[in-house]
Design a protein around this motif. Sequence first.
Motif, PDB file in Angstrom:
ATOM      1  N   ALA A   1      -8.089   3.820  -4.990  1.00  0.00           N
ATOM      2  CA  ALA A   1      -7.044   2.655  -4.422  1.00  0.00           C
ATOM      3  C   ALA A   1      -7.785   0.773  -4.411  1.00  0.00           C
ATOM      4  CB  ALA A   1      -6.498   3.228  -3.090  1.00  0.00           C
ATOM      5  N   LYS A   2      -7.163   0.681  -5.274  1.00  0.00           N
ATOM      6  CA  LYS A   2      -8.076  -1.371  -5.414  1.00  0.00           C
ATOM      7  C   LYS A   2      -6.713  -1.943  -5.190  1.00  0.00           C
ATOM      8  CE  LYS A   2      -9.503  -4.611  -6.406  1.00  0.00           C
ATOM      9  NZ  LYS A   2     -10.466  -5.094  -5.411  1.00  0.00           N
ATOM     10  N   ALA A   3      -7.476  -2.962  -4.375  1.00  0.00           N
ATOM     11  CA  ALA A   3      -6.585  -3.946  -3.486  1.00  0.00           C
ATOM     12  C   ALA A   3      -6.799  -4.999  -4.597  1.00  0.00           C
ATOM     13  CB  ALA A   3      -6.275  -3.451  -2.326  1.00  0.00           C
ATOM     14  N   SER A   4      -5.579  -6.290  -4.789  1.00  0.00           N
ATOM     15  CA  SER A   4      -5.672  -7.662  -4.707  1.00  0.00           C
ATOM     16  C   SER A   4      -4.812  -8.362  -3.871  1.00  0.00           C
ATOM     17  CB  SER A   4      -6.100  -7.856  -6.083  1.00  0.00           C
ATOM     18  OG  SER A   4      -7.077  -7.124  -6.776  1.00  0.00           O
ATOM     19  N   PHE A   5      -5.067  -9.755  -2.854  1.00  0.00           N
ATOM     20  CA  PHE A   5      -4.336  -9.967  -2.624  1.00  0.00           C
ATOM     21  C   PHE A   5      -4.434 -11.647  -2.539  1.00  0.00           C
ATOM     22  CE2 PHE A   5      -5.677  -6.818   0.311  1.00  0.00           C
ATOM     23  CZ  PHE A   5      -4.927  -5.660  -0.043  1.00  0.00           C
ATOM     24  N   GLY A   6      -3.596 -12.615  -3.719  1.00  0.00           N
ATOM     25  CA  GLY A   6      -4.060 -13.804  -3.565  1.00  0.00           C
ATOM     26  C   GLY A   6      -2.821 -14.643  -2.525  1.00  0.00           C
ATOM     27  N   PHE A   7      -2.996 -15.795  -3.187  1.00  0.00           N
ATOM     28  CA  PHE A   7      -2.895 -16.888  -2.365  1.00  0.00           C
ATOM     29  C   PHE A   7      -1.519 -17.416  -2.836  1.00  0.00           C
ATOM     30  CE2 PHE A   7      -5.901 -20.725  -1.267  1.00  0.00           C
ATOM     31  CZ  PHE A   7      -6.651 -20.344  -0.330  1.00  0.00           C
ATOM     32  N   GLY A   8      -0.412 -17.748  -2.042  1.00  0.00           N
ATOM     33  CA  GLY A   8       0.900 -17.541  -2.267  1.00  0.00           C
ATOM     34  C   GLY A   8       2.069 -16.670  -1.716  1.00  0.00           C
ATOM     35  N   ASP A   9       0.902 -15.211  -0.668  1.00  0.00           N
ATOM     36  CA  ASP A   9       1.367 -14.503  -0.358  1.00  0.00           C
ATOM     37  C   ASP A   9       2.165 -13.099  -1.696  1.00  0.00           C
ATOM     38  OD1 ASP A   9       1.732 -12.562   1.978  1.00  0.00           O
ATOM     39  OD2 ASP A   9       3.559 -14.034   2.744  1.00  0.00           O
ATOM     40  N   VAL A  10       0.556 -13.186  -2.145  1.00  0.00           N
ATOM     41  CA  VAL A  10       1.573 -12.000  -3.107  1.00  0.00           C
ATOM     42  C   VAL A  10       0.231 -11.326  -3.348  1.00  0.00           C
ATOM     43  CG1 VAL A  10       2.224 -13.269  -5.087  1.00  0.00           C
ATOM     44  CG2 VAL A  10       0.069 -13.559  -4.807  1.00  0.00           C
ATOM     45  N   ASN A  11       0.494  -9.295  -3.547  1.00  0.00           N
ATOM     46  CA  ASN A  11      -0.153  -8.878  -3.629  1.00  0.00           C
ATOM     47  C   ASN A  11      -0.151  -7.531  -4.808  1.00  0.00           C
ATOM     48  OD1 ASN A  11      -0.936  -9.910  -0.752  1.00  0.00           O
ATOM     49  ND2 ASN A  11       1.841  -9.091  -0.182  1.00  0.00           N
ATOM     50  N   ALA A  12      -0.960  -7.093  -5.135  1.00  0.00           N
ATOM     51  CA  ALA A  12      -0.673  -5.935  -5.794  1.00  0.00           C
ATOM     52  C   ALA A  12      -2.411  -4.661  -5.529  1.00  0.00           C
ATOM     53  CB  ALA A  12      -1.256  -6.411  -6.958  1.00  0.00           C
ATOM     54  N   VAL A  13      -1.690  -3.627  -5.646  1.00  0.00           N
ATOM     55  CA  VAL A  13      -2.106  -2.445  -5.619  1.00  0.00           C
ATOM     56  C   VAL A  13      -2.200  -1.708  -6.154  1.00  0.00           C
ATOM     57  CG1 VAL A  13      -2.995  -0.140  -3.396  1.00  0.00           C
ATOM     58  CG2 VAL A  13      -2.112  -2.447  -2.416  1.00  0.00           C
ATOM     59  N   ALA A  14      -3.154  -1.202  -7.017  1.00  0.00           N
ATOM     60  CA  ALA A  14      -3.820  -0.136  -7.759  1.00  0.00           C
ATOM     61  C   ALA A  14      -4.605   1.630  -8.152  1.00  0.00           C
ATOM     62  CB  ALA A  14      -4.220  -0.593  -9.329  1.00  0.00           C
ATOM     63  N   ILE A  15      -3.663   2.593  -7.951  1.00  0.00           N
ATOM     64  CA  ILE A  15      -4.044   3.262  -7.400  1.00  0.00           C
ATOM     65  C   ILE A  15      -4.777   4.329  -9.054  1.00  0.00           C
ATOM     66  CG2 ILE A  15      -3.667   5.955  -6.140  1.00  0.00           C
ATOM     67  CD1 ILE A  15      -2.947   3.828  -4.766  1.00  0.00           C
TER      68      ILE A  15
ATOM     69  N   ILE B   1       0.487  -0.795   0.277  1.00  0.00           N
ATOM     70  CA  ILE B   1      -0.032  -0.232  -0.130  1.00  0.00           C
ATOM     71  C   ILE B   1       0.944   1.182   0.012  1.00  0.00           C
ATOM     72  CG2 ILE B   1      -1.617   1.235   0.912  1.00  0.00           C
ATOM     73  CD1 ILE B   1      -2.963  -1.105   2.164  1.00  0.00           C
ATOM     74  N   THR B   2       1.969   1.478   0.727  1.00  0.00           N
ATOM     75  CA  THR B   2       2.455   2.414   0.740  1.00  0.00           C
ATOM     76  C   THR B   2       3.624   3.041  -0.232  1.00  0.00           C
ATOM     77  OG1 THR B   2       4.630   1.267   2.363  1.00  0.00           O
ATOM     78  CG2 THR B   2       2.836   2.512   3.412  1.00  0.00           C
ATOM     79  N   ARG B   3       3.934   1.427  -0.778  1.00  0.00           N
ATOM     80  CA  ARG B   3       4.711   1.643  -1.842  1.00  0.00           C
ATOM     81  C   ARG B   3       3.751   2.231  -2.875  1.00  0.00           C
ATOM     82  NH1 ARG B   3      10.358   2.200  -2.618  1.00  0.00           N
ATOM     83  NH2 ARG B   3       9.675   1.778  -4.341  1.00  0.00           N
ATOM     84  N   ALA B   4       2.367   1.642  -2.856  1.00  0.00           N
ATOM     85  CA  ALA B   4       1.661   2.246  -4.634  1.00  0.00           C
ATOM     86  C   ALA B   4       1.380   3.543  -4.462  1.00  0.00           C
ATOM     87  CB  ALA B   4       0.584   1.198  -4.237  1.00  0.00           C
ATOM     88  N   LEU B   5       1.809   4.402  -2.974  1.00  0.00           N
ATOM     89  CA  LEU B   5       1.174   5.361  -2.708  1.00  0.00           C
ATOM     90  C   LEU B   5       2.715   6.163  -3.299  1.00  0.00           C
ATOM     91  CD1 LEU B   5      -0.079   5.798   0.712  1.00  0.00           C
ATOM     92  CD2 LEU B   5      -0.903   5.978  -1.614  1.00  0.00           C
ATOM     93  N   LYS B   6       3.735   6.163  -2.827  1.00  0.00           N
ATOM     94  CA  LYS B   6       4.494   6.321  -3.264  1.00  0.00           C
ATOM     95  C   LYS B   6       5.320   6.982  -4.877  1.00  0.00           C
ATOM     96  CE  LYS B   6       9.542   6.316  -2.569  1.00  0.00           C
ATOM     97  NZ  LYS B   6      10.446   5.958  -1.964  1.00  0.00           N
ATOM     98  N   ASN B   7       4.843   5.519  -5.593  1.00  0.00           N
ATOM     99  CA  ASN B   7       4.897   5.203  -6.834  1.00  0.00           C
ATOM    100  C   ASN B   7       4.002   5.817  -7.703  1.00  0.00           C
ATOM    101  OD1 ASN B   7       7.040   3.184  -5.843  1.00  0.00           O
ATOM    102  ND2 ASN B   7       5.332   1.642  -6.729  1.00  0.00           N
ATOM    103  N   SER B   8       2.883   6.308  -7.242  1.00  0.00           N
ATOM    104  CA  SER B   8       1.986   7.124  -7.294  1.00  0.00           C
ATOM    105  C   SER B   8       1.640   8.778  -7.399  1.00  0.00           C
ATOM    106  CB  SER B   8       0.260   6.884  -6.974  1.00  0.00           C
ATOM    107  OG  SER B   8       0.335   5.651  -7.668  1.00  0.00           O
ATOM    108  N   GLY B   9       2.497   8.742  -6.565  1.00  0.00           N
ATOM    109  CA  GLY B   9       3.364  10.381  -6.931  1.00  0.00           C
ATOM    110  C   GLY B   9       2.284  11.479  -5.573  1.00  0.00           C
ATOM    111  N   ILE B  10       1.009  10.682  -4.582  1.00  0.00           N
ATOM    112  CA  ILE B  10       0.292  10.594  -3.813  1.00  0.00           C
ATOM    113  C   ILE B  10       0.798  10.919  -2.447  1.00  0.00           C
ATOM    114  CG2 ILE B  10      -1.571  10.485  -5.891  1.00  0.00           C
ATOM    115  CD1 ILE B  10      -2.972   8.177  -3.982  1.00  0.00           C
ATOM    116  N   SER B  11      -0.582  11.550  -1.508  1.00  0.00           N
ATOM    117  CA  SER B  11      -0.857  10.862  -0.040  1.00  0.00           C
ATOM    118  C   SER B  11      -1.592  10.250   0.702  1.00  0.00           C
ATOM    119  CB  SER B  11      -0.523  12.310   0.343  1.00  0.00           C
ATOM    120  OG  SER B  11      -1.691  12.878   0.461  1.00  0.00           O
ATOM    121  N   ALA B  12      -1.299  10.039   1.277  1.00  0.00           N
ATOM    122  CA  ALA B  12      -2.560   8.896   1.783  1.00  0.00           C
ATOM    123  C   ALA B  12      -3.916   9.612   2.043  1.00  0.00           C
ATOM    124  CB  ALA B  12      -1.423   7.809   3.546  1.00  0.00           C
ATOM    125  N   GLY B  13      -3.820  10.701   2.291  1.00  0.00           N
ATOM    126  CA  GLY B  13      -5.089  11.758   2.985  1.00  0.00           C
ATOM    127  C   GLY B  13      -6.195  11.614   1.679  1.00  0.00           C
TER     128      GLY B  13
END
Length: 424
Positions: free
Chosen positions: A404-418, A290-302
């Motif tokens: 923010a859209k999140a998906s978490f999968g078997f295998g302990d893999v994650n993705a968050v898109a902004i 989540i935090t890296r998705a925000l950083k990569n997208s150039g936005i803040s959590a707020g």
Amino acid sequence: MSSRVVITGMGVAAPNAVGLLNFEQALRNGESGIRFFPELKQLNFTCQIGGKPQIPEDLLKKYFTPLQLKGLNSSGIIYGVISGTDAWQDAGLEIDENAPADWDSGIIFGTGILGTDKFREAIQLIDQGKTRRLGSTSVIQTMASGISAYLGGILGCGNQVTTNSSACTTGTEALLMGFERIRSGQAERMLVGSCGDHGPYVWGGFDAMRILPGKYNEKPEEASRPLSASATGFVPGSGAGALLLEDLDSAVGRGAKIYAEVLGGEINSGGQRGDGSMTAASNEAVERCITRALKNSGISAGEIDVINGHLTATNRDSTEILNWTRALGRRGNEFPFINSLKGMTGHCLSASGSIECVASVLQMEKGFLFPNINCEEVHPEIQELISEDRIPKKKIDTEINILAKASFGFGDVNAVAIFKKYTP
């Protein structure tokens, strides 16, 4: 090329609606697509319900030639071709089988398990010594990249055409992979999405794990209960979603409609270390994603207005909310609005991320939040973290700037898109 990537087309084949207009209406109305399947009862499944797109024969003929339909027995390919073709045409792009390859357009279309019914059919014929009766399409219907191969041929894409597979993260991962290919200048357009088969041979393993609800067989529409105190497991589903990603200069240059902008995101894994496992996401990895998705997208959590969560209606829902509060540093009534599509569709497994990305972008483009159905009573652990009014029970009309859209999968893999509302 621009460094900005936008969405210019979408398509969907979901359990509660097929086609973009029908899907939007189903979202607004909170319509469930979960149904009882007598076949599952006959096979002694504990959970005898699921989500399956309704595809009438006359609709099939719009997307497949009679030759293609002969021996076609892969529901995932059917759903993927429908949603992918719709997204392409929704973007204002033509389909011309006599045109040369489009070197600027590619496809990343994922899946989990493809062609299970075709596999079963093939195994029976082989065991009977009738290999010659398999037909010429048995390979393409059962190989993982069958869906991208079908779409690649229909659309004539000459750029990268491939398939990814990361369990329930597949669709959101495909979107971010396509985004990066455009951002790097290797393509102007990428059709991204994912699909998943339906039926007992896909859903049986989850029933065996006892993570599906077994007491709602007579009231299937009430079974999938994300965020709820009465959630007892996820309902299996199937379908496909597709989005046409495009370089902004290309989209503007041809006068394309723009649904939203993809700001960026993050894909990671917890390595199945610490509290992560084959079936449960590492909390640290989720927070980092989540935090890296925000950083990569150039936005803040707020700046996040809405979260479309993974939220499967299991005991992981409260953990997911906890991870969001930690990553964003927002709790109570400061927390963004959050919703889960799975109350209406069930958990569509490898197709879930792409279907939910389509739903997320529709909310943003149309200015509404779809309701969290079957969540009359929010789970007490979630109530301790965020205000209940952050979990819409009814449709809300509201402007959404960043989602923010999140998906978490078997295998302990994650993705968050902004996603961001498009502004020139």
